[in-house]
Design a protein around this motif. Structure first.
Motif: not given
Lengths: 285, 274
Positions: A230-253
């Protein structure tokens, strides 16, 4: 004689108080317009340039997504997921933040009366603030699993030492004359603590809170990179492995906004708690 | 008469050194004794098996790791040190340059300074995955993150320092019709030194922290990577050795910056903190 002069000054000040017809100030001084327009212009230019290089495909979409794509994440299922997980991260961060700061203050209060204890703990606490504690997060995860606990432990650790240092300083910062006064009034230790020492330490305590506010959100998020479901950090890494770039940015923001909000809340609390210090430069650590 | 005063002076002098030595001992000894006691306690407890070795290895086992596994440790420590030091240098140089430019030109300052204030609050480490996607794994994203995290405190403190010049000096140089560059060199840089070193001390540990954390997901070398890797294979002594190494390196860089500050005491003066 003296009465006459005081009367005269009183009169003078009275008339002076009545006199000033508020001269209409221009809304902006000449230099001030520049101070608002220029940064806005820079901001718009950077965003426009970013949008241009991404939309025209000069930088592939998968590497850098356009600002509009990042903004569009809000409406997508990813956006909801991000907000939901942000709450998880915030819970970890705030729990650790509160525990760490409470413990720091408590230890400082316990040690304030013992000179030897204070001299033992103070250099260690100072040294501890410059050691990269976050390096221990993998160990904590081994010990405590991949739930919320290791994140709470690390955030309370990170909050503990700045609070301890500042509280030790703040509790001793009370005016010595006030301390003497309470001594002559044969105040008990507890009275001295609650009436003199704690109030005097408030600005110092807030300096510590401001230091660890952002740090605890970041530490919780970063700890989630390693092991969490769970959590934002988990999501960021997950999106990173799937190359969902806009979502990585959104989560970091969203993570950034969250740490700004926690910081802002501390600053607001400081303003409310210490009205006499408003407008003064903050006590630096 | 003269002799006796000399003697008095001498005793006063030794008294002074003695006092300084004693105050130094009083400042350091309690903490040192406490730390040593803690390590002894740890060693004894783990020897008797009260602390199981799968939770915390013995100090001896970790110490043995430093000699037995030194090649691996040195390899990863070098990677982290290169990242942290390069980032430290790049971030600080750019910060000093940017602060100088913004101080010399009012238009630039008005255009960019609000962002600098805002960006202080941005946790740049959070953007590591973004940088990894942008720049690929390895040195580039880590260097970018470390430089950024070093940049902001130095930039803000340099701005404050460069503008902390005594108004009298400013006026003097103005009457001498000094150029902005001369003003920078002659009065603004010297005035900013205490501010610079306060920021350098802050970013010395910041550089290593960001390097270690970004290595978790951004690299396949370095102490941060080693800690995570060792934890996955349950190699606890290696893990702890890597943690202690990163702490030691951080303190080393911090010590070097402090030493430099002492050596340049003529300019660094009394350091004010960020």
């Amino acid at each position: 004689m003296t009465d006459a002069t005081t009367d005269a000054t009183v009169l003078k000040s009275d008339t002076a108080a009545e006199l000033p017809r508020r001269v209409r100030q221009p809304l902006l001084k000449p230099g001030q317009l520049r101070k608002i327009v220029l940064p806005t212009l820079v901001f718009i230019l950077v965003l426009a340039g970013w949008q241009y290089v991404t939309v025209t495909g000069r930088i592939p979409e998968i590497i850098l997504s356009s600002p509009t794509d990042i903004l569009a994440v809000i409406g997508q299922p990813d956006g909801f997921e991000i907000l939901e997980n942000a709450g998880w991260t915030l819970t970890e961060a705030l729990t650790g933040f509160i525990i760490g700061n409470a413990l720091g203050l408590l230890v400082a209060i316990l040690f304030i009366h013992s000179d030897i204890a204070r001299r033992t703990i103070y250099p260690i606490a100072i040294g501890a603030t410059s050691i990269p504690f976050v390096a221990v997060i993998p160990v904590l995860i081994l010990w405590l699993g991949n739930g919320m606990e290791p994140k709470m432990v690390i955030t309370s650790f990170l909050s503990f030492f700045p609070m301890l240092i500042n509280a030790l300083r703040g509790l001793r910062s009370a005016d010595s004359e006030v301390n003497e006064l309470l001594y002559t009034l044969s105040a008990t230790r507890r009275q001295r603590l609650t009436m003199v020492r704690l109030p005097a330490s408030i600005p110092f305590l807030f300096a510590a809170l401001k230091l660890s506010a952002c740090a605890s959100v970041v530490a919780a998020l970063v700890a989630e990179w390693l092991a969490s479901d769970h959590g934002l950090g988990h999501l960021i890494v997950l999106y990173g492995t799937m190359y969902r770039t806009p979502s990585i940015w959104a989560a970091a923001l969203v993570g950034t906004a969250m740490s700004l909000c926690v910081y802002g809340a501390v600053v607001l609390a400081e303003q409310l708690a210490t009205p006499w210090r408003r407008g003064l430069p903050s006590t630096s650590n | 008469m003269a002799d006796s005063t000399a003697g008095e002076l001498a005793t006063a002098d030794t008294g002074e050194t003695g006092k300084r030595l004693r105050s130094f001992a009083a400042a350091v000894l309690p903490a040192a004794i406490f730390l040593v006691a803690l390590i002894v306690l740890w060693a004894v407890l783990s020897d008797y098996g009260i602390i199981p070795s799968y939770i915390l290895p013995t100090p001896g086992a970790i110490g043995h790791e430093f000699t037995a596994n030194s090649r691996v440790l040195i390899k990863h420590a070098t990677a982290t040190t290169v990242e942290a030091l390069l980032g430290f240098v790049i971030g600080n140089l750019v910060a000093i340059l940017a602060a100088s430019l913004l101080t010399m030109n009012g238009w630039l300052k008005d255009a960019f300074f609000p962002f600098a204030l805002l960006s202080r609050a941005i946790p740049i480490v959070v953007f590591t995955p973004v940088f990894v996607v942008l720049l690929g794994r390895g040195l580039p994203p880590i260097l970018a993150i470390v430089s950024f995290s070093v940049y902001f405190p130095t930039f803000l403190n340099m701005m404050r320092g460069l503008n902390s010049v005594d108004a009298d000096y400013e006026e003097l140089l103005h009457t001498l019709s000094a150029t902005p560059l001369q003003r920078l060199r002659l009065i603004q840089f010297p005035a900013s030194m205490p501010f610079l070193f306060a920021a350098l001390k802050l970013s010395a540990s910041g550089a290593f922290i960001s390097a270690v954390v970004t290595e978790w997901i951004g690299a396949s070398a370095g102490l941060g990577y080693l800690v995570v890797d060792a934890s996955q294979y349950f190699k606890l002594p290696t893990m702890w050795a890597a943690i202690f190494t990163s702490a030691g390196l951080t303190l080393l860089l911090l010590g070097l910056v402090t030493l430099l500050e002492r050596l340049l005491w003529r300019w660094t003066g009394t350091a004010r903190e960020v």
